[in-house]
Structures are given as C-alpha cells and as structure tokens.
Design a protein around this motif. Structure first.
Motif, PDB file in Angstrom:
ATOM      1  N   GLY A 348       0.805  -1.216   0.000  1.00 29.45           N
ATOM      2  CA  GLY A 348       0.000   0.000   0.000  1.00 29.45           C
ATOM      3  C   GLY A 348       0.836   1.263   0.000  1.00 29.45           C
ATOM      4  N   ARG A 349       0.171   2.382  -0.123  1.00 27.04           N
ATOM      5  CA  ARG A 349       0.855   3.678  -0.050  1.00 27.04           C
ATOM      6  C   ARG A 349       1.418   3.866   1.345  1.00 27.04           C
ATOM      7  N   GLN A 350       2.612   4.404   1.413  1.00 29.27           N
ATOM      8  CA  GLN A 350       3.316   4.504   2.684  1.00 29.27           C
ATOM      9  C   GLN A 350       3.102   5.867   3.330  1.00 29.27           C
ATOM     10  N   GLU A 351       3.009   5.840   4.641  1.00 29.34           N
ATOM     11  CA  GLU A 351       2.744   7.066   5.396  1.00 29.34           C
ATOM     12  C   GLU A 351       4.019   7.888   5.574  1.00 29.34           C
ATOM     13  N   ARG A 352       3.876   9.183   5.428  1.00 32.38           N
ATOM     14  CA  ARG A 352       4.943  10.127   5.721  1.00 32.38           C
ATOM     15  C   ARG A 352       4.367  11.239   6.585  1.00 32.38           C
ATOM     16  N   SER A 353       5.195  11.839   7.404  1.00 33.81           N
ATOM     17  CA  SER A 353       4.739  12.971   8.204  1.00 33.81           C
ATOM     18  C   SER A 353       5.909  13.906   8.491  1.00 33.81           C
ATOM     19  N   PHE A 354       5.588  15.161   8.754  1.00 35.88           N
ATOM     20  CA  PHE A 354       6.612  16.139   9.096  1.00 35.88           C
ATOM     21  C   PHE A 354       5.958  17.256   9.893  1.00 35.88           C
ATOM     22  N   ILE A 355       6.793  18.084  10.523  1.00 32.67           N
ATOM     23  CA  ILE A 355       6.326  19.227  11.297  1.00 32.67           C
ATOM     24  C   ILE A 355       6.492  20.485  10.463  1.00 32.67           C
ATOM     25  N   LEU A 356       5.416  21.257  10.314  1.00 32.81           N
ATOM     26  CA  LEU A 356       5.500  22.498   9.544  1.00 32.81           C
ATOM     27  C   LEU A 356       6.474  23.467  10.205  1.00 32.81           C
ATOM     28  N   THR A 357       7.374  24.011   9.422  1.00 36.51           N
ATOM     29  CA  THR A 357       8.358  24.970   9.946  1.00 36.51           C
ATOM     30  C   THR A 357       7.951  26.419   9.659  1.00 36.51           C
ATOM     31  N   GLU A 358       6.844  26.585   8.937  1.00 38.15           N
ATOM     32  CA  GLU A 358       6.327  27.924   8.675  1.00 38.15           C
ATOM     33  C   GLU A 358       4.827  27.834   8.386  1.00 38.15           C
ATOM     34  N   ASP A 359       4.157  28.949   8.529  1.00 41.82           N
ATOM     35  CA  ASP A 359       2.720  28.982   8.249  1.00 41.82           C
ATOM     36  C   ASP A 359       2.482  28.703   6.763  1.00 41.82           C
ATOM     37  N   THR A 360       1.334  28.068   6.477  1.00 42.26           N
ATOM     38  CA  THR A 360       0.995  27.779   5.085  1.00 42.26           C
ATOM     39  C   THR A 360      -0.528  27.694   4.963  1.00 42.26           C
ATOM     40  N   ASN A 361      -1.029  27.249   3.823  1.00 40.86           N
ATOM     41  CA  ASN A 361      -2.470  27.030   3.673  1.00 40.86           C
ATOM     42  C   ASN A 361      -2.693  25.722   2.922  1.00 40.86           C
ATOM     43  N   ILE A 362      -3.928  25.278   2.880  1.00 38.57           N
ATOM     44  CA  ILE A 362      -4.242  23.951   2.364  1.00 38.57           C
ATOM     45  C   ILE A 362      -3.920  23.825   0.874  1.00 38.57           C
ATOM     46  N   ILE A 363      -4.070  24.892   0.112  1.00 38.75           N
ATOM     47  CA  ILE A 363      -3.812  24.818  -1.335  1.00 38.75           C
ATOM     48  C   ILE A 363      -2.323  24.675  -1.613  1.00 38.75           C
ATOM     49  N   ILE A 364      -1.519  25.497  -0.959  1.00 37.81           N
ATOM     50  CA  ILE A 364      -0.065  25.409  -1.151  1.00 37.81           C
ATOM     51  C   ILE A 364       0.451  24.053  -0.672  1.00 37.81           C
ATOM     52  N   LEU A 365      -0.071  23.597   0.484  1.00 35.34           N
ATOM     53  CA  LEU A 365       0.383  22.332   1.042  1.00 35.34           C
ATOM     54  C   LEU A 365       0.005  21.161   0.133  1.00 35.34           C
ATOM     55  N   THR A 366      -1.201  21.177  -0.406  1.00 39.77           N
ATOM     56  CA  THR A 366      -1.626  20.103  -1.312  1.00 39.77           C
ATOM     57  C   THR A 366      -0.782  20.104  -2.580  1.00 39.77           C
ATOM     58  N   ALA A 377      -9.812  16.234  -5.092  1.00 38.62           N
ATOM     59  CA  ALA A 377      -9.712  14.981  -4.326  1.00 38.62           C
ATOM     60  C   ALA A 377      -8.482  14.981  -3.433  1.00 38.62           C
ATOM     61  N   ASN A 378      -7.382  15.531  -3.918  1.00 39.84           N
ATOM     62  CA  ASN A 378      -6.152  15.559  -3.120  1.00 39.84           C
ATOM     63  C   ASN A 378      -6.289  16.491  -1.921  1.00 39.84           C
ATOM     64  N   ILE A 379      -6.969  17.621  -2.123  1.00 37.13           N
ATOM     65  CA  ILE A 379      -7.222  18.532  -0.999  1.00 37.13           C
ATOM     66  C   ILE A 379      -8.068  17.829   0.057  1.00 37.13           C
ATOM     67  N   ASN A 380      -9.134  17.158  -0.378  1.00 35.75           N
ATOM     68  CA  ASN A 380     -10.021  16.461   0.570  1.00 35.75           C
ATOM     69  C   ASN A 380      -9.278  15.348   1.303  1.00 35.75           C
ATOM     70  N   GLU A 381      -8.402  14.649   0.595  1.00 34.48           N
ATOM     71  CA  GLU A 381      -7.644  13.580   1.249  1.00 34.48           C
ATOM     72  C   GLU A 381      -6.738  14.149   2.327  1.00 34.48           C
ATOM     73  N   LEU A 382      -6.060  15.245   2.037  1.00 35.33           N
ATOM     74  CA  LEU A 382      -5.166  15.857   3.016  1.00 35.33           C
ATOM     75  C   LEU A 382      -5.948  16.358   4.229  1.00 35.33           C
ATOM     76  N   ILE A 383      -7.126  16.910   3.988  1.00 34.64           N
ATOM     77  CA  ILE A 383      -7.989  17.365   5.083  1.00 34.64           C
ATOM     78  C   ILE A 383      -8.403  16.191   5.964  1.00 34.64           C
ATOM     79  N   ASP A 384      -8.840  15.092   5.337  1.00 39.83           N
ATOM     80  CA  ASP A 384      -9.297  13.924   6.087  1.00 39.83           C
ATOM     81  C   ASP A 384      -8.154  13.278   6.868  1.00 39.83           C
ATOM     82  N   ASN A 385      -6.994  13.148   6.238  1.00 41.16           N
ATOM     83  CA  ASN A 385      -5.870  12.478   6.891  1.00 41.16           C
ATOM     84  C   ASN A 385      -5.349  13.232   8.111  1.00 41.16           C
ATOM     85  N   ASN A 386      -5.563  14.552   8.125  1.00 39.18           N
ATOM     86  CA  ASN A 386      -5.021  15.366   9.213  1.00 39.18           C
ATOM     87  C   ASN A 386      -6.091  15.995  10.094  1.00 39.18           C
ATOM     88  N   ASN A 387      -7.358  15.603   9.879  1.00 38.12           N
ATOM     89  CA  ASN A 387      -8.467  16.126  10.693  1.00 38.12           C
ATOM     90  C   ASN A 387      -8.448  17.654  10.748  1.00 38.12           C
TER      91      ASN A 387
END
Length: 406
Positions: A348-366, A377-387
């Motif tokens: 399956g797809r592998q999980e990755r995570s990191f700590i944001l080092t600066e402010d951002t928004n959902i569009i730039i992050l996606t 769909a990618n925006i919604n997935e990122l929202i769901d995965n991170n609550n």
C-alpha cells in the motif's frame, strides 16, 4: 566484536533503488512474535501453547541526518523510500535486516539535523514459496467451517434468564447493524435474519443448536454488507462491546457458552469484513495496519474474557471450559487474516509525516505534497488524513504535524 565497538558503527540503509544512506542512530530495540494461540485450563498447571511460524520481526528505529545539507539528504532518502522493493538495513546490533518501512516521521524542529522515527518490518523475499491459494477464499471457507463448530458449543439447555439476556443483546446488535445499511435488499435480509434468530432464541431451551445457528447467521451478516471496511469493522466492534457488558453477570455454564458462541461469531465476522474490502478501502498502509490492530485487540480481549469465565474443574460437566476446536479454528482464521492484511500494508501507499516549519495554507500544502486536481480529491484527502478544521482552511500554523501518503 564487543558491544562498545558495535555501538560506534553507523546504521546503513540500502533502499530498494540501490542508494545507500549512512546515518547516526540511537535507541535500538526489536519485537519478536510467532503465529499461535494459548489455551489455559484452571484445573491443570501450565498452558497449552500452539506455536506456528515466526512473524516478521519489528524494529523501531530512530536515526538522524545532520550537517549543512541534512534537509536535502533526508529529501533524497524519502524519495528512495518510495521504491516498493525491500530495503537492506545493516544494523550495528542486529546485523542485516531485509525490511520495509511502512511509515516515516521526520522532526525538523532543531535546525541542524533531521530526526527520523519509523518501524522496520522484516519481510520475506520472492525466493520464498509463494502462496497460491486465494486468502479471501480461504478465510471464507474457514469461517464457514468455524460457524459449524461454533454452533455446537452450547451443550446445555439455557435457562429462561439466558434466553431473555440473549434476546436483549440480539436486539441491541440489530439496531447497531441496521445503521450502516444503504441497500433495501440488505435491510430486508438483515431484518429476516433478526426475526429468525429471535424466533429460535425463544425456543432455545428446547432447540439450543437451532438458536445458536440463527444467532451466528445474524451476527455474520454485517461483515457482508455493502459498506466500507471501516464501517463494518466499527459496527462489529460496537456489537462486541454490547456483548461484553454481559460478562460480569455470567455464572451458569450455558450463559458462558452463549457468550463464547456470540463472541466467536463476531470476531470471525471481523476477519471476514477485513478480508473483503470495497474498492479504495485500503488506500494506504496505515488503513490496513489500523484494521489489524482493531482485530487483534478485540480477539485478545475475547480470550481474556473466556479465561476469566473458566471454572476450576473442566472435567466436571457442571463446570465451564471453552471449546477447543472452535477456538483453534478462530486462531487460524485470525492469523490468516492478519497475514493477508500485512501483505496489503506492504503493497500500500506509505505514510509520511513532518512538522510544519512555517505557516501555510491547504492549497499550497496540497500542491507541494500531491499536486492539485480538478475535483479537489487531493485537498479532501489531506484534510481527512489530518483532521483539519474550518479554522485550518484559513491558514495552517507552523508546528502542526502533517501526515500524507506516497
């Protein structure tokens, strides 16, 4: 080589793409587990342990990329981890490990290094024998055979109190199961199964076998509903919780046997539900690993409950001891299901995570992690995965942990 010499060596990781990364490591540990099950008898000293093959060992790892280019070095490592082939880890304490990393957590809070934590799961290679029997078919076959053994576990006629208690639990479970049905035909089938079970439960004092058969049939149906694995598993977990509320009030042999039959049916139905996902249910490794944890936790709790219900003299027909055949089949079913889910997790797809080092928004992050798509769909997935909340839609503050999948 002495331990002092070993701990001074670096950890070497050769990823599936052939690249080698030498890193500084700390906190070495590993966990070892075998397939198998345990059966204890209060009138006999010791435990009957059925031990089977070794599971892949798990190695929690903590290592660091440091130096002026540590961010670039970690980025190259993360990209290499996207290769689906096993990696070779040369560990100073554990020698060579053929493994897969199912998730990565990176912490860049301190500017001069990247701290990485993960768990390496030892994997077999393609040189090993390949299983040719479809595990889904095997799980369904074992479940069918198990239900036949399970329905015969009620060996003594239940009392009126037992019948009333079984009716209450059955009604509660029906109300729990009906919530996730979206297809009218399935709702009708479930109602018919509930009505049949209720009818036979009311005559359980005369026909205990038929009552258990109908009860098992009803408890199995939620595993077959046209719903995602998460919904079916949550329903079965809730039904098992309903059943467990009766444990402290079980004193007679038939009442304990009825609990055993229902618990066995629910846990085996979890195996069936987990092994029959709808398209897209296991979108990443973490979703499969979460189902494994839920299944094993409830299975272990069921065994603990049965152990607490055992009487001191299993040789006396008036004392309760769990049925060996049904529990042995359940153990086999759980082990096979877990093995199948681990294969899904490895692919399956592998999980990755990191700590944001600066402010951002959902569009730039996606855009950074997935790229944008016309349907969001990618925006919604990122929202769901991170609550993410509505507040996060306006802006995501630095310091927040972000999880994504590749």
């Amino acid at each position: 080589m002495s331990w002092e010499e070993k701990i001074t060596k670096q950890l070497s990781i050769t990823t599936g793409d052939g690249k080698v990364y030498n890193v500084i490591w700390v906190n070495a540990s590993k966990s070892i587990e075998w397939h198998g099950s345990e059966f204890s008898f209060l009138e006999i000293d010791g435990t009957l342990a059925k031990k089977k093959k070794l599971l892949g060992r798990k190695y929690p790892l903590e290592f660091y990329f440091q130096g002026p280019d540590h961010l670039d070095e970690y980025a190259r490592f993360e990209k290499s981890c996207g290769d689906t082939r096993p990696m070779v880890i040369e560990h100073p304490l554990y020698d060579v490990i053929i493994a897969q990393l199912m998730s990565l957590n990176v912490d860049n809070t301190t500017m001069n290094y990247s701290k990485v934590t993960c768990t390496a799961i030892e994997t077999i290679t393609e040189d090993n024998p390949v299983v040719t029997i479809d595990p889904i078919d095997s799980i369904a076959q074992i479940k069918t055979s198990l239900d036949v053994s399970n329905e015969a576990e009620l060996t003594q006629p239940p009392t009126i109190t037992d019948v009333n208690s079984l009716n209450i639990v059955t009604a509660q479970n029906y109300k729990q199961g009906i919530r996730i049905i979206t297809i009218p035909e399935e709702a009708q089938d479930y109602f018919n199964a509930f009505s049949t079970a209720s009818s036979y439960i009311n005559t359980a004092t005369a026909s205990p076998l038929l009552a258990m058969r109908a009860t098992i049939a009803m408890l199995t149906l939620p595993a077959k509903f046209t719903a995602d694995v998460k919904s079916r598993m949550n329903t079965l977990i809730a039904q098992f919780a309903n059943l467990r509320r009766t444990v402290t009030g079980l004193y007679t042999v038939p009442s304990k046997q009825i609990y055993e039959v229902q618990g066995n049916a629910i846990i085996s139905s979890m195996c069936l539900a987990a092994s029959t996902p709808l398209s897209g249910n296991y979108r990443n490794s973490s979703s499969a690993l979460k189902v494994i944890d839920d299944l094993l936790n409830n299975y272990k709790q069921f065994l603990i409950d049965l152990d607490s219900l055992q009487d001191t003299n299993g040789g006396n027909p008036n004392f309760y001891i769990p049925g060996f055949n049904a529990l042995n089949q359940l153990s086999e079913l759980v082990n096979l299901t877990v093995s199948s889910l681990l294969q899904i997790a490895l692919n399956g797809r592998q999980e990755r995570s990191f700590i944001l080092t600066e402010d951002t928004n959902i569009i730039i992050l996606t855009h950074r992690l997935y790229s944008l798509d016309p349907n969001d769909a990618n925006i919604n997935e990122l929202i769901d995965n991170n609550n993410l909340t509505y507040k996060d839609m306006l802006g995501i503050e630095k310091g927040k942990k972000i999880t994504y999948y590749i």
